[in-house]
Design an enzyme around this catalytic site. Sequence first.
Site, PDB file in Angstrom:
ATOM      1  N   SER A   1       1.100  -1.159   0.036  1.00  0.00           N
ATOM      2  CA  SER A   1       0.054  -0.163  -0.121  1.00  0.00           C
ATOM      3  C   SER A   1       0.845   1.393   0.009  1.00  0.00           C
ATOM      4  O   SER A   1       2.095   1.226   0.527  1.00  0.00           O
ATOM      5  CB  SER A   1      -0.821  -0.057   1.227  1.00  0.00           C
ATOM      6  OG  SER A   1      -1.610   1.351   1.604  1.00  0.00           O
ATOM      7  N   TYR A  57      -2.126  -1.081  10.715  1.00  0.00           N
ATOM      8  CA  TYR A  57      -2.400  -1.591   9.466  1.00  0.00           C
ATOM      9  C   TYR A  57      -1.142  -1.264   8.504  1.00  0.00           C
ATOM     10  O   TYR A  57      -0.506  -2.156   8.193  1.00  0.00           O
ATOM     11  CB  TYR A  57      -3.701  -0.978   8.787  1.00  0.00           C
ATOM     12  CG  TYR A  57      -3.744  -1.492   7.446  1.00  0.00           C
ATOM     13  CD1 TYR A  57      -4.003  -2.408   6.859  1.00  0.00           C
ATOM     14  CD2 TYR A  57      -3.513  -0.161   6.380  1.00  0.00           C
ATOM     15  CE1 TYR A  57      -3.943  -2.838   5.426  1.00  0.00           C
ATOM     16  CE2 TYR A  57      -3.635  -0.423   5.133  1.00  0.00           C
ATOM     17  CZ  TYR A  57      -4.042  -1.647   4.711  1.00  0.00           C
ATOM     18  OH  TYR A  57      -3.804  -1.956   3.341  1.00  0.00           O
ATOM     19  N   LYS A  59       1.979  -3.440   6.880  1.00  0.00           N
ATOM     20  CA  LYS A  59       2.445  -3.745   5.378  1.00  0.00           C
ATOM     21  C   LYS A  59       3.995  -3.474   5.393  1.00  0.00           C
ATOM     22  O   LYS A  59       4.439  -4.112   4.463  1.00  0.00           O
ATOM     23  CB  LYS A  59       1.736  -2.526   4.775  1.00  0.00           C
ATOM     24  CG  LYS A  59       0.122  -2.900   4.492  1.00  0.00           C
ATOM     25  CD  LYS A  59       0.074  -3.989   3.517  1.00  0.00           C
ATOM     26  CE  LYS A  59      -1.483  -4.464   3.313  1.00  0.00           C
ATOM     27  NZ  LYS A  59      -1.744  -6.011   2.704  1.00  0.00           N
TER      28      LYS A  59
END
Length: 336
Positions: A123, A148, A152
């Site tokens: 992302s 989150y 990643k």
Amino acid sequence: MILVTGGAGYIGSHAVLELLNSGYEVVVIDNLSNGALESIERVERITNKKVIFEHGDIRDSAFLKYIFSKYAILSVMHFAGLKAVSESVSSPLQYYDVNVTGTLELIKAMSTAGINKIVFSSSATVYGEAATVPYVESMPRGQSANPYGASKGMVEQIFTDLARADERWSIVLLRYFNPIGAHESGDIGEDPKGVPNNLMPYISQVAVGIREKLTIFGNDYPTRDGTCERDYLHVSDLAEGHVLSLSMLKTPGLYTFNLGTGKPISVLEMVLAFQRVAKVELKYEFGKRRDGDLPAFWADASKAKELLGWEAKRDLAAMIKDTWNWQSKNPNGYNS
Ligand code: NAD
Ligand code: UD1
């Protein structure tokens, strides 16, 4: 044969469709925590091709061992994961468990089976809060504001270390910007559970009458019109980028690509464009800023163009038209 983890989800289902259309055979594994089996059935109908589906969890090593021994898998596309930013703040361990431990289990099972080719869903959030725009792949990863984003970054680091330690691995990290839209058939699309966190599903639920009005989070940012700017790209362009990225797996190494259009759109511009293209009126109001939001970010997408021959082909009008087609055909998503 390609193994697609999380293939019953929003982006995974679109990637499965493009893989089938490009002649690949596909096995999907998904625990259906946020996906729908119906999406796979619809992909089969749209393409008139079969998908092998196995229900299971990427953290389950026995399940992964069974999958790799049963099917002749050459490479893996790894979409499975949790993605709600605010939920990651309240349940960090769950996010690290699924996104980081789940990926480690997958890598270990691949190693044991002698498979070392993988494409990973990363992302733009990995660039962190301090990065300058546009984001370029050569920039270092930054500090994430939430678990989150951190998960990643951790997985990217694991893959980086793995590629350095074992030269048999071919790894592609795809950094998505803001995927929106739906397949042009309107038969598969994004089906969030509960109140949508992201802008586009919220707008389309307002448009279809499920939600009363959109709150625009902040109109005092240092941007063109005071609202935040993002790089929205059509999910089918993103899915095509995945298929093209398979070419990189032929040569061992680690490859990182931004997948975005390179063109920032503000929240207000999105609302006005949606009204124009979908010919619906959207109720909206300006509210407070959302914690953790950045004013504006977008991709430098030139590396993907140069090395993958990939470029986003679908414009904002197509993204909105296809979102609206999916939402109006399926007002309650796959349960409609
Ligand atoms: P999604 O939730 O629709 O799809 C994820 C799929 O993974 C779901 O079908 C879910 O059931 C499955 N899954 C979750 N945990 C699992 C587990 N432990 N075992 C097996 N399956 C599991 O999300 P999406 O929008 O399609 O995102 C796919 C990937 O792309 C995710 O890794 C996400 O973080 C990443 N990504 C998404 C966006 C975005 O805006 N949607 C942006 C950047 C990156
Ligand atoms: C969010 C995540 C990011 C993730 C990305 C794609 C945060 C802080 N970031 O980013 O980590 O990679 O989704 O999944 O959640 N907006 C409104 N009203 C709404 C919803 C959104 O005004 O009801 C605005 C937001 O403030 C933002 C823009 O719309 O400016 C886009 O929001 P969203 O779709 O959540 O994407 P990101 O903020 O880019």
